[in-house]
Design a protein around this motif. Structure first.
Motif, mmCIF file in Angstrom:
data_model
loop_
_atom_site.group_PDB
_atom_site.id
_atom_site.type_symbol
_atom_site.label_atom_id
_atom_site.label_comp_id
_atom_site.label_asym_id
_atom_site.label_seq_id
_atom_site.Cartn_x
_atom_site.Cartn_y
_atom_site.Cartn_z
ATOM 1 N N TYR A 56 1.112 -1.176 0.112
ATOM 2 C CA TYR A 56 -0.055 -0.003 0.110
ATOM 3 C C TYR A 56 0.825 1.353 -0.016
ATOM 4 O O TYR A 56 1.708 1.501 0.928
ATOM 5 C CB TYR A 56 -0.750 -0.096 1.103
ATOM 6 N N VAL A 83 0.179 5.233 0.313
ATOM 7 C CA VAL A 83 -0.859 6.184 0.657
ATOM 8 C C VAL A 83 -0.918 7.586 -0.332
ATOM 9 O O VAL A 83 -1.920 8.148 -0.465
ATOM 10 C CB VAL A 83 -0.609 6.695 2.097
ATOM 11 N N ASN A 132 -5.322 3.375 -2.816
ATOM 12 C CA ASN A 132 -6.762 3.943 -2.059
ATOM 13 C C ASN A 132 -8.042 3.408 -2.539
ATOM 14 O O ASN A 132 -9.050 2.952 -1.897
ATOM 15 C CB ASN A 132 -6.857 5.483 -1.634
ATOM 16 N N GLU A 134 -10.631 0.543 -1.118
ATOM 17 C CA GLU A 134 -12.061 0.849 -0.820
ATOM 18 C C GLU A 134 -12.789 -0.269 -1.785
ATOM 19 O O GLU A 134 -13.765 -0.628 -1.003
ATOM 20 C CB GLU A 134 -12.218 2.398 -1.788
#
Length: 256
Positions: A186, A188, A194, A198
């Motif tokens: 991941y 950010v 992101n 989600e």
């Protein structure tokens, strides 16, 4: 009796071995007697905690194919409470050798059965395929962790893996559960990362772990030192994330 967790995804480069090594090390740091089973012919989990696969005389291959005693093949790492049942290149031929073997999908289950009472957790690192060795890993397991990278093709092939798990649940291992889907790599700063987070949380809800594993330099470089990231740099984001994952798993299993 200990719990066997298989780390599986037929996609390569999603963080299976990284997760196997660092989750196991984190559980060990939390004083859970933990065994890594290296079920990948590349033997990256073996080298990743400091052993040379070329020097391995007996490992999971000998246990599955020749019926060797698994306890005599286990190696203790430099981390207290952490051991490994190693692998080497001979494992690449195991699938062919097991083609005509009776109960071929249960060879790993049989090999690990004597070890379940000796460890709190047994973590199986599988190769990036849905071949016979991975099926053995899923048949032997109580649960499976599915690492999914936060990248464009993240969900590609996930449906196939989940379908394979359903088949194993119906035919070979009715007790198999999904421990969780683990989001890895991941970043950010990236909108795509992101979006994947989600999407996975929307589709899979509580199946996805709260803990997310970030891209982290220390996490990437620690295998070259032959040690888990928690031994390489305990204060790095990678080490903290895997420690959080270990705690989340212990909470989910009512052990913390």
């Amino acid at each position: 009796m200990g719990k066997i967790i298989t780390i599986a995804n037929q996609k390569g480069g999603v963080g299976k071995t990284t997760t196997a090594i660092n989750l196991a090390a984190s559980l060990a740091v939390l004083e859970k007697n933990t065994l890594i089973v290296d079920a990948d012919p590349q033997a990256n989990a073996t080298s990743g905690i400091g052993f040379d696969p070329k020097e391995i005389e007996s490992g999971i291959y000998e246990c599955m194919i020749n019926g060797a005693d698994p306890q005599s093949s286990i190696l203790k790492s430099d981390i207290q409470y952490l051991s490994i049942l190693p692998s080497h290149i001979d494992l690449v031929g195991a699938e062919i050798e097991m083609v005509n073997v009776e109960r071929r999908e249960e060879r790993m289950k049989d090999a690990l059965k004597p070890l379940k009472d000796l460890y709190d957790y047994i973590i199986i690192d599988c190769s990036p395929s849905l071949g016979l060795i991975t099926i053995n890993g899923l048949t032997a397991a109580d649960s499976v962790i599915i690492p999914v990278q936060c990248e464009y093709f993240a969900l590609e092939g996930l449906g196939k893996l989940l379908n394979t798990i359903k088949i194993i649940q119906s035919r070979l291992n009715t007790e198999l559960e999904i421990e969780g889907i683990l989001l890895t790599m991941y970043d950010v700063r990236l909108r795509l990362s992101n979006q994947v987070v989600e999407e996975v949380r929307t589709h899979f809800k509580s199946m996805a772990f709260e803990t997310i594993i970030p891209r982290n330099v220390k996490l990437s470089e620690s295998p070259s030192y032959g040690e888990p990231v928690i031994a390489h740099d305990a204060e790095s984001k990678g080490a903290i994330s895997y420690l959080n994952l270990a705690r989340e798993i212990l909470v989910n299993n009512n052990q913390l």
